[in-house]
Design a protein around this motif. Structure first.
Motif, mmCIF file in Angstrom:
data_model
loop_
_atom_site.group_PDB
_atom_site.id
_atom_site.type_symbol
_atom_site.label_atom_id
_atom_site.label_comp_id
_atom_site.label_asym_id
_atom_site.label_seq_id
_atom_site.Cartn_x
_atom_site.Cartn_y
_atom_site.Cartn_z
ATOM 1 N N GLU A 170 43.773 44.400 32.056
ATOM 2 C CA GLU A 170 43.779 43.048 32.600
ATOM 3 C C GLU A 170 45.167 42.767 33.160
ATOM 4 O O GLU A 170 46.168 43.259 32.640
ATOM 5 C CB GLU A 170 43.427 42.023 31.525
ATOM 6 C CG GLU A 170 42.031 42.189 30.952
ATOM 7 C CD GLU A 170 41.673 41.088 29.973
ATOM 8 O OE1 GLU A 170 40.943 40.176 30.353
ATOM 9 O OE2 GLU A 170 42.136 41.164 28.820
ATOM 10 N N SER A 171 45.221 41.957 34.202
ATOM 11 C CA SER A 171 46.507 41.692 34.833
ATOM 12 C C SER A 171 47.468 41.008 33.868
ATOM 13 O O SER A 171 47.126 40.004 33.227
ATOM 14 C CB SER A 171 46.331 40.817 36.069
ATOM 15 O OG SER A 171 47.598 40.435 36.581
ATOM 16 N N PHE B 294 36.135 39.993 27.329
ATOM 17 C CA PHE B 294 36.302 39.888 28.778
ATOM 18 C C PHE B 294 35.524 38.705 29.378
ATOM 19 O O PHE B 294 35.462 38.560 30.595
ATOM 20 C CB PHE B 294 35.845 41.180 29.464
ATOM 21 C CG PHE B 294 36.755 42.348 29.228
ATOM 22 C CD1 PHE B 294 38.100 42.169 28.983
ATOM 23 C CD2 PHE B 294 36.255 43.647 29.245
ATOM 24 C CE1 PHE B 294 38.949 43.252 28.771
ATOM 25 C CE2 PHE B 294 37.086 44.738 29.038
ATOM 26 C CZ PHE B 294 38.440 44.532 28.791
ATOM 27 N N SER B 295 34.955 37.882 28.505
ATOM 28 C CA SER B 295 34.215 36.682 28.930
ATOM 29 C C SER B 295 33.080 37.015 29.886
ATOM 30 O O SER B 295 32.861 36.337 30.898
ATOM 31 C CB SER B 295 35.171 35.670 29.587
ATOM 32 O OG SER B 295 36.206 35.299 28.699
ATOM 33 N N ASP C 67 47.139 47.974 31.589
ATOM 34 C CA ASP C 67 47.174 46.750 32.384
ATOM 35 C C ASP C 67 47.917 46.929 33.706
ATOM 36 O O ASP C 67 47.971 45.994 34.513
ATOM 37 C CB ASP C 67 47.822 45.616 31.587
ATOM 38 C CG ASP C 67 47.046 45.257 30.326
ATOM 39 O OD1 ASP C 67 45.809 45.393 30.340
ATOM 40 O OD2 ASP C 67 47.677 44.854 29.332
ATOM 41 N N SER D 80 48.274 37.204 34.791
ATOM 42 C CA SER D 80 47.331 36.091 34.662
ATOM 43 C C SER D 80 46.527 36.112 33.368
ATOM 44 O O SER D 80 45.714 35.226 33.134
ATOM 45 C CB SER D 80 46.367 36.085 35.856
ATOM 46 O OG SER D 80 45.689 37.330 35.971
ATOM 47 N N HIS D 81 46.728 37.131 32.530
ATOM 48 C CA HIS D 81 46.016 37.219 31.257
ATOM 49 C C HIS D 81 47.005 37.481 30.118
ATOM 50 O O HIS D 81 47.998 38.190 30.305
ATOM 51 C CB HIS D 81 44.972 38.340 31.270
ATOM 52 C CG HIS D 81 43.807 38.069 32.165
ATOM 53 N ND1 HIS D 81 43.860 38.297 33.514
ATOM 54 C CD2 HIS D 81 42.555 37.586 31.903
ATOM 55 C CE1 HIS D 81 42.703 37.981 34.063
ATOM 56 N NE2 HIS D 81 41.895 37.546 33.113
ATOM 57 N N THR D 82 46.705 36.926 28.983
ATOM 58 C CA THR D 82 47.504 37.196 27.787
ATOM 59 C C THR D 82 46.576 37.742 26.711
ATOM 60 O O THR D 82 45.600 37.089 26.329
ATOM 61 C CB THR D 82 48.190 35.920 27.272
ATOM 62 O OG1 THR D 82 49.058 35.410 28.286
ATOM 63 C CG2 THR D 82 49.004 36.227 26.017
ATOM 64 N N ARG D 83 46.861 38.937 26.260
ATOM 65 C CA ARG D 83 46.034 39.552 25.219
ATOM 66 C C ARG D 83 46.376 38.965 23.847
ATOM 67 O O ARG D 83 47.541 38.654 23.573
ATOM 68 C CB ARG D 83 46.293 41.059 25.166
ATOM 69 C CG ARG D 83 45.777 41.826 26.377
ATOM 70 C CD ARG D 83 46.062 43.306 26.207
ATOM 71 N NE ARG D 83 45.504 44.079 27.314
ATOM 72 C CZ ARG D 83 44.249 44.492 27.385
ATOM 73 N NH1 ARG D 83 43.428 44.210 26.391
ATOM 74 N NH2 ARG D 83 43.829 45.179 28.417
#
Length: 649
Positions: free
Chosen positions: A563-564, A260-261, A543, A567-570
């Motif tokens: 995560e959205s 998740f940075s 998500d 705007s996010h790619t798993r």
């Protein structure tokens, strides 16, 4: 010595008879799942049957242990043999009635979930009336009830015959030759002990011993269901996390924070909380979520014999929506789907996600209520089932609409009213003065869950019952959406349709059914100007909450594992059944069983059954670390009370 032989023969005959019946039940299990077997190999079937006898013998030896220890002493004493055999008869009848009942009940369970009964079934036991209704109202289960009664009656008669024969042949006057009797008895005791262990190896037999091929069905066929349940229950009773010996909590949290940075000093007390700033102007649209019971992505591939889609309205809706085609449910039960969709938390092995004790989450209902939304949850039946009422009211829902609100004549089975009435009631409620915009309304459908109640107009000799009820479900959704389109609130509403979990469909090439976790996810709003769009990257049910928040344009604290999707790619999508963790990317499917430590890697897009893990161990390890870290960290955060909002803690 003659007076001892009939008693020992009596015990041995019962043991062999029980093994024969258990093998017969295993054959019925095989026969009832022929449609899911990719390789109908007689050789594999025989090997699985022999493995099954080995596991069945473990159960049978446990049952035999007490009579084998006690009864010989009555023989040596020379008295009370007749009443002792009668008591032992009752003992065998009672225990094997339960064992046969459990094994037969496992057949429809396996047919539905593609796995044996595990400890997760215990969460349904507290809802006895509703669960019983589900069982006794499903006509296809009647054959299993009949099979159980026939086997139990025949076994009882046979036991009595064997007991009477042993008493008749027993002769009190004969002397026992202890030099012969004692070695035989000790040999039987040793044999029984070895049978209980299931092996001569250092450690007792484990479930993984049944896995002898790369064909998942045959591997599971060899496992005794009661043996499987007891192993599953041992971890459930101790409230142990299946992954505690796989990855530590500290390592899992550290990994998740990296995914998740999150820096070391960022919201450290909340472990995974992160501030998500708004990307667009706030648009406080109404939110309507439809959790479609057991709708797999595979459903959308179904076509009728005329070439038309089985679910034409869902296809019509997709053609004007944002559609995510590679989404996976958190688990395979409805309570998993509710928590994942609304609260962004993955499912834990064999654990109810809506327990009877208080558990608090942030998530969509809580966050929207804080932003002035009214929150409504519509369910067809008893809101106490799965502890829904307690859980949802603790976690952001002000209004629960259930069978307590519906006319009694509208209730059709143990799950309450049909989907059509659920939507009729929901529309009337949303149109009433009791509901003020903006609102969150979540509908949980159930009509395509057994026991099926198919309306007469949907019964079709060219369709199976499941196909017929899916056409009904599709029409119910059409009715709701078209009726809603006539209301003032429709234009400012975001509709989200997804499965609470998938369903077992078609042949099953892997031990973990992808069709049970792969679900459709549709975002539709009349305000979308750039729809339709299809997104193919792997995503998760968890998500949904962050994705909705991004569409609404709210800034918020994300204290979930979601995560959205916009705007996010798993790197991977991860999910669980009761037994396995699965992890996929665009090409590969990794499976891991934390109890047996069995793991494998497949090219699932090619439907290949070749385990290529030895060729790509680094990819498999990366997938394993990603999935297990997420699951272990989620369990820790919930147990530590860190999943709820600050006001609660």
């Amino acid at each position: 010595m003659k007076r001892a032989i009939p008693v020992l023969r009596y015990l041995l005959s019962i043991h062999i008879s029980a093994l024969a019946i258990l093998s017969f039940i295993r054959i019925i299990l095989y026969w009832s799942n022929l449609d899911k077997i990719t390789d109908k190999s007689f050789i594999l079937f025989i090997k699985a049957l022999l493995k099954g006898i080995q596991f069945d013998n473990v159960i049978a030896c446990y049952v035999m242990a007490i009579p084998l220890i006690i009864l010989p002493f009555f023989v040596i004493e020379g008295r009370w043999v007749k009443p002792a055999i009668k008591v032992v008869n009752i003992y065998f009848i009672v225990l094997y009635t339960f064992i046969f009942g459990f094994e037969i009940a496992n057949i429809p369970y396996f047919k539905y979930f593609f796995t044996h009964i595990g400890a997760s079934v215990l969460q349904w036991m507290q809802f006895g009336k509703d669960t019983a209704g589900m069982l006794f109202q499903e006509s296809s289960y009647f054959l299993y009830f009949i099979l159980f009664f026939i086997i139990t009656i025949l076994f009882t008669l046979w036991i009595n015959i064997l007991g009477k024969k042993a008493v008749k042949q027993w002769n009190q006057k004969d002397d026992i030759k202890y030099c012969v009797f004692v070695p035989i008895l000790v040999t039987l005791w040793v044999g029984c002990f070895i049978g209980i262990r299931g092996t001569l190896e250092l450690y007792p037999i484990r479930t993984g011993k049944a896995y002898f091929s790369n064909k998942p069905f045959y591997n599971q066929l060899g496992v005794n269901p009661l043996f499987y349940f007891t192993k599953s229950y041992s971890g459930y009773k101790k409230n142990r996390n299946h992954l505690e010996k796989v990855i530590s909590e500290e390592t899992a949290i550290k990994n998740v924070r990296k995914y998740f940075s999150l820096s070391d000093d960022h919201f450290n007390d909340h472990q995974i909380s992160r501030y998500i700033p708004a990307k667009t102007k706030v648009s406080p649209m109404n939110i309507v979520i439809i959790l479609m019971e057991g709708v797999s992505s595979k459903v959308l591939e179904y076509t009728l014999r005329e070439g038309n889609f089985l679910t034409p309205y869902l296809h019509e809706l997709i053609n004007k929506s944002y559609y995510f085609s590679n989404i996976y449910s958190a688990g395979i039960h409805t309570n998993n789907g509710i928590v994942a969709t609304l609260y962004g938390y993955p499912t834990q092995f064999n654990k109810p996600m809506m327990p009877s004790e208080n558990v608090y989450y942030t998530g969509l209902p809580v966050t929207l209520r804080e932003n002035g939304y009214q929150t409504h949850f519509f369910v067809t039946g008893n809101p106490q089932y799965d502890n829904m009422n307690l859980f949802l009211r603790n976690n952001g829902f002000d209004n629960i609409h259930s069978q307590y609100n519906y006319p009694s004549d509208k209730i059709v089975n143990s799950f309450g009213v049909p989907d059509r009435y659920l939507f009729e009631y929901g529309l009337n409620m949303l149109n009433s003065s009791k509901v003020k915009a903006p609102f969150l309304a979540t509908f949980l459908t159930v009509s395509n869950h057994p026991p099926l109640v198919i309306p007469e107009e949907y019964k079709n000799k060219n369709l199976t019952d499941y196909e017929a009820i899916l056409t009904y479900t599709d029409d119910c959704i059409r009715y709701f959406m078209e009726s809603a389109s006539k209301e003032d609130w429709y234009e400012n509403t975001l509709f989200v349709l997804t499965g609470d979990h998938g369903n077992l469909m078609g042949e099953q090439p892997y031990a973990m059914s992808l069709s049970y976790n792969q679900i459709p996810l549709i975002f539709y709003s009349p305000q979308f100007e750039d729809a339709p769009q299809t997104f193919e990257q792997p995503g998760l049910q968890i998500d949904v909450y962050p994705s909705i928040m991004e569409l609404l344009g709210y800034s918020y604290i994300n204290n979930t594992f979601g995560e959205s999707l916009f705007s996010h790619t798993r790197p991977y999508a991860y999910f669980v059944s009761d037994t396995y963790m699965g992890c996929v990317n665009e090409e590969l499917f990794y499976m891991f069983n934390p109890l047996s430590r069995e793991e494998s890697l497949y090219r699932y897009k090619e439907k290949s059954t070749e385990n290529i893990l030895p060729l790509h161990p680094e990819i498999a390890e990366d997938m394993k670390t990603y999935g297990t870290s997420m699951l272990r960290a989620a369990d820790y955060i919930v147990k530590s009370g860190l999943s709820g909002p600050d006001i609660i803690k």
